[in-house]
Design a protein around this motif. Structure first.
Motif: not given
Length: 316
Positions: A111-140
């Motif tokens: 299942k696809p899922r988009n996760i947005a995060s507001l984080t800071g860089t090494k030089d203290l700049q704020m960056v808005d990053i969107t991460l797309r994850v394709l995940s599923r459970p371990n059947v066992a």
């Protein structure tokens, strides 16, 4: 399943026999042939009704004793007696004990899922990053997932670990490096996120950075820097072009001076040089007039070729 049906039919027959005995006893106590005949008719009707009731109860019991697992799904069983069983039920139809057991079905497709995060860089700049994850459970590990996380496992796990991994990775790079080294950043995020998700029995088939946006102030600063660099490069180009033009003028002047010097020496040492140049100019003028569509009448003076003067000079 056959034993369950056989027991249900035996129970229905016992119920029918009890009803018949009860009506036979009531018929014999009333006496007479007519009373006995009516008792037998009522007993047969009730016997048929008992069979129908028994079959209905058997059908309901059978329908409550099976469950289906659709394609792309798996199921775990919760028992009121022993708790969550370790067996994972595949696709198809399965048996269970009504009321005592309850199946819990999981969708094991990615299942696809988009996760947005507001984080800071090494030089203290704020960056808005969107991460797309394709995940599923371990059947066992579905029984363990049901006991520890429940049915909404992805809602409980993915947002928290994705934000944590993004903040830890992005903090290692400057704002400009997030653009120039995006492939490296994406690889580090993928590796760390896969390890964290495996701890919760989740499998990540794909992790990618789909959007990276900086603050408006940083974007304006980057644009101003780019404009300044372009203007500096343009000024350097103008200076180089002026230098080249200056050098070209100097070389041209030196050439003209050398040419004038050579012409002067030729005139001084060889008087016929001027006559040669006069003949070349006359030839060029004659060719131009000959190629023209208009008719032009000229004399030797117009052609810059004073033949009479030259001849007279030779006679003298």
């Amino acid at each position: 399943m056959s034993r369950f049906n056989r027991n249900a039919s035996q129970g229905g027959q016992n119920l029918q026999k009890m009803i018949q005995d009860a009506f036979k006893g009531s018929g014999s106590s009333s006496g007479g042939s007519s009373g006995g005949g009516s008792g037998k008719g009522a007993g047969s009707i009730l016997a048929g009704g008992g069979s129908i009731i028994a079959l209905g109860l058997a059908g309901v019991a059978f329908s409550q004793s099976i469950f289906n697992v659709d394609g792309g799904h798996r199921a775990v069983m919760y028992s009121r007696i022993s708790g969550v069983k370790q067996t994972v039920y595949n696709e198809g139809t399965h048996l269970m004990l009504p009321w005592f057991e309850t199946p819990v079905v999981y969708d094991v497709r990615a299942k696809p899922r988009n996760i947005a995060s507001l984080t800071g860089t090494k030089d203290l700049q704020m960056v808005d990053i969107t991460l797309r994850v394709l995940s599923r459970p371990n059947v066992a590990a579905l029984p363990e997932i049901f006991k520890t996380l429940g049915a909404d496992y992805d809602e409980r796990v993915l947002p928290s670990i994705a934000n944590e991994v993004l903040k830890s990775v992005v903090a290692q790079f400057n704002a400009s490096q997030l653009i120039t080294q995006r492939e490296k950043v994406s690889r580090l995020v993928r590796e760390q996120l896969v390890k964290r998700a495996a701890f919760f029995n989740l499998i990540l088939d794909d992790v990618s950075l789909t959007h990276v946006a900086f603050s408006p102030e940083f974007t304006a600063a980057v644009e101003a820097k780019q404009i300044a660099q372009q203007e500096a490069q343009r000024a350097t180009f103008i200076v180089d072009r002026a230098t080249q033009e200056k050098q070209s003028i100097i070389v041209k002047a030196q050439g003209e001076a050398k040419s004038a010097e050579l012409i002067g020496e030729a005139i001084k040492n060889k008087p016929g040089f001027l006559d040669l140049r006069r003949i070349e100019a006359a030839t060029q003028i004659a060719n131009t007039i000959a190629n023209s569509k208009n008719r032009v009448y000229v004399d030797s003076n117009a052609l810059m070729l004073n033949v009479n003067g030259m001849v007279g000079g030779e006679k003298k």
